[in-house]
Design a protein around this motif. Structure first.
Motif, PDB file in Angstrom:
ATOM      1  N   SER A 138       0.843  -1.333   0.154  1.00 23.96           N
ATOM      2  CA  SER A 138       0.089  -0.357   0.011  1.00 23.96           C
ATOM      3  C   SER A 138       0.632   1.358  -0.089  1.00 23.96           C
ATOM      4  CB  SER A 138      -0.954  -0.061   0.792  1.00 23.96           C
ATOM      5  OG  SER A 138      -1.884  -0.759   0.774  1.00 23.96           O
ATOM      6  N   ARG A 139       2.343   1.605   0.979  1.00 25.33           N
ATOM      7  CA  ARG A 139       2.851   2.738   0.686  1.00 25.33           C
ATOM      8  C   ARG A 139       3.429   2.901  -0.357  1.00 25.33           C
ATOM      9  NH1 ARG A 139       6.238   0.922   4.275  1.00 25.33           N
ATOM     10  NH2 ARG A 139       7.541   0.783   3.022  1.00 25.33           N
ATOM     11  N   GLY A 182       1.345   3.677  -3.364  1.00 27.49           N
ATOM     12  CA  GLY A 182       0.731   5.149  -3.209  1.00 27.49           C
ATOM     13  C   GLY A 182       1.980   6.365  -2.975  1.00 27.49           C
ATOM     14  N   SER A 223       1.592   9.023  -6.165  1.00 25.52           N
ATOM     15  CA  SER A 223       1.218  10.497  -5.704  1.00 25.52           C
ATOM     16  C   SER A 223       2.256  11.315  -6.386  1.00 25.52           C
ATOM     17  CB  SER A 223       1.534  10.286  -3.609  1.00 25.52           C
ATOM     18  OG  SER A 223       2.979   9.834  -3.572  1.00 25.52           O
TER      19      SER A 223
END
Length: 598
Positions: free
Chosen positions: A231-232, A235, A239
């Motif tokens: 997830s990180r 992300g 982003s």
């Protein structure tokens, strides 16, 4: 049709590429060039900090031919340290602070390191003079560029790889070889990429990704996390609009499986270290314009020697993912055991020559002579390959017992020697089966995992131990490794998907680890689970339960029973204190401090 050598630029100048960054720092000093977590640094500030540290290093005796250790994780300070060593004219050796102290001590001794660039809180890991890269006194030094006096034939870095004699070996790389690599990398994939680095600073494939964005004009984004968290990472890609990521296939597949939409900005997934599965990536590649770049090359020859670009238009051209063709100024030949070249289409040992050829192993001329045919200027990879009629190279396996697991190159003999150093082990044989390490041990020792943790990095510790009275032998009296491997066939789980939460977790573990898991008290990591397995499990459990889990929740509960208790409906209605959650997470993370196979 053997590829003809390509004309070589003379000399191959890394200083020219460094000058590009210095020009960038002068023209656009406020431009952000690195993002690391919440921190950013501009081109002007990065260049000034690196120049000041380089000046300090030269005052400490760093010059061409002098190796300096760098004991830092992915951070702004790491990039400052790398640039400073290169600007000073020296060569660097990445040292992962997560490695056991015994291994770090050996690496420092073998490389003859007198200095290690680090932070005060990490200095105790290294048996050498620590240089604090955050020392405020450095701010008082002049920020003007220094003169390095280095030549293309001087070393740039040395990377430690697994060693068959029981100790890791440091393969050195020349500045000219790295300059040749960067020239190709920037020309082939573009100079303006927004690159995300998720791999270890001690991994050979990582090095070009530190330098290429800075020297080519792109943006470098560093994942500062200490665990592999899908997830990180996804992300960060989303982003920052990441266009290039370079890692092993094992580290990339879970990112696609979890959220392919998060990878919409990716133009190039540069994968290396393992064979690539087309079925795992077909859907993603067919749905967009991204390419997978399969890269091949040993640490000893500056990371990449050959490459193949895979996209939706050529997925089925070969039926497999080939090694491809050589990068400029690098020669690949297929030879027999006497090093004579063999015709196209025949199987032989892949040998490398040209600009990427490294300088051998530090302080180990005998081992260098075995792998490098110095008179002929070639490196023997130990890989079996053949050249197809179209000129493309096809990989066909290893000629020895060296393996790659999650992208890390591992000599099984090194693990066997470490096992044999335990007083209760009479003999040990380690095999690689379906991407996992399995140790077969003749002896009574029950604490082998803890014993190995003092001698080897976590990625080299087997996930499974089999205790036995003896070993099967081949007709010539050697241990029959193939027979051992046949003992480990994958087991399909028979548990129903609609069973209890404990049954579903055990079934999921069996699927991830490719074996039957029945003991609810067994530790996931002792069964062979890795940080990548855990990241995939994290995604699957969130889908299964509909709960917003943190990956640290899984680290803190490494048995199926403890995880089932946590995920049960009754537990979901019970609120634990923040102190209790922190205590569990810290205990879990301490239990599994290991480098990601990025």
């Amino acid at each position: 049709m053997t590829a003809a050598p390509q004309p070589q630029e003379t000399p191959l100048l890394l200083d020219r590429l460094l000058a590009n960054f210095e020009t960038r720092a002068t023209r656009t000093p406020g431009e952000t060039v690195i993002v690391a977590g919440e921190r950013t640094i501009s081109a002007g500030d990065l260049d000034a900090r690196a120049n000041r540290l380089a000046r300090h290093l030269q005052s400490l005796g760093v010059c061409p031919g002098v190796y300096v250790g760098i004991g830092l994780g992915r951070s702004v300070e790491l990039i400052v340290a790398l640039l400073a060593v290169v600007k000073a004219g020296g060569a660097y050796v990445p040292l992962d602070p997560a490695y056991p102290r015994e291994r770090l001590d050996h690496m420092i001794s073998a490389a003859g390191l007198k200095l290690v660039l680090t932070r005060p809180e990490l200095a105790g890991h290294f048996a050498a003079t620590a240089v604090d890269v955050t020392d405020a006194a450095l701010d008082e030094l002049p920020a003007a560029p220094v003169t390095s006096f280095a030549t293309p034939d001087d070393p740039l870095y040395a990377i430690f790889t697994s060693g068959s004699t029981g100790q890791p070996k440091a393969a050195s790389v020349f500045r000219k070889g790295f300059a040749n690599l960067l020239d190709w990398y920037l020309a082939e994939l573009g100079a303006d990429n927004r690159s995300l680095v998720i791999s270890s600073p001690s991994f050979d494939l990582t090095q070009k990704n530190f330098f290429a964005p800075l020297l080519g004009g792109g943006l470098l984004v560093l994942d500062e996390g200490t665990t592999y968290d899908i997830s990180r990472i996804n992300g960060l890609i989303r982003s920052h609009g990441i266009t290039l990521v370079n890692c092993t296939p094992s580290a990339f597949y879970p990112l696609v499986d979890a959220d392919a939409a998060a990878l919409a900005s990716i133009r190039f997934a540069v994968l290396g270290g393992e064979p690539i599965s087309i079925p795992r990536l077909r859907g993603w590649l067919e749905s967009g314009i991204a390419e997978v770049v399969n890269t091949y090359g040993p640490t000893e020859c500056t990371d990449i020697c050959a490459f193949h670009r895979l996209h939706r238009g050529n997925l089925d051209d070969f039926g497999f993912v080939p090694l491809g063709r050589e990068i400029p100024n690098v020669s690949v030949t297929i030879r027999d055991e006497d090093l004579a070249t063999i015709p196209d289409g025949e199987l032989g040992e892949l040998c490398i020559a040209g600009a990427g050829l490294g300088g051998g192993y530090l302080n180990d001329p005998e081992r260098s002579a075995r792998s490098f045919a110095l008179a002929g200027g070639i490196y023997r990879t130990g890989d079996l390959a053949r050249r197809l009629p179209c000129g493309t190279l096809e990989f066909r396996g290893r000629a020895d017992h060296q393996v790659k697991v999650n992208g890390f190159r591992i000599e099984l003999g090194e693990i066997e020697i470490a096992l044999g150093s335990h007083e209760s082990v009479r003999e040990a044989v380690v095999i690689s089966k379906d991407g996992r390490l399995i140790a077969h041990v003749q002896g009574t020792a029950a604490d082998l995992k803890a014993h190995l943790a003092t001698k080897l990095p976590a990625y080299m510790i087997p996930g499974e131990f089999v205790y036995r009275d003896g070993f099967p032998l081949t007709p010539n009296g050697k241990v029959d490794r193939l027979a051992l491997a046949e003992e480990h066939r994958p087991h399909a789980s028979s548990r129903s998907a609609d069973g209890t939460i404990l049954e579903r977790i055990l079934a999921l573990w069996g699927e991830l680890l490719d074996k039957e898991v029945t003991d609810p008290e067994a530790n996931f990591f002792d069964l062979g689970g890795t940080s990548i397995h855990l990241a995939v499990m994290h995604v699957r459990l969130r889908e299964m339960t509909g709960r917003d889990l943190a990956i640290t929740d899984l680290f803190a509960r490494p048995s199926a029973k403890s995880l089932a208790d946590f995920l049960s409906p009754q537990a979901a209605t019970t609120t634990s204190t923040a102190q209790d959650r922190a205590r569990l997470q810290q205990a879990g993370l301490a239990r599994f401090r290991r480098p990601s196979p990025r």
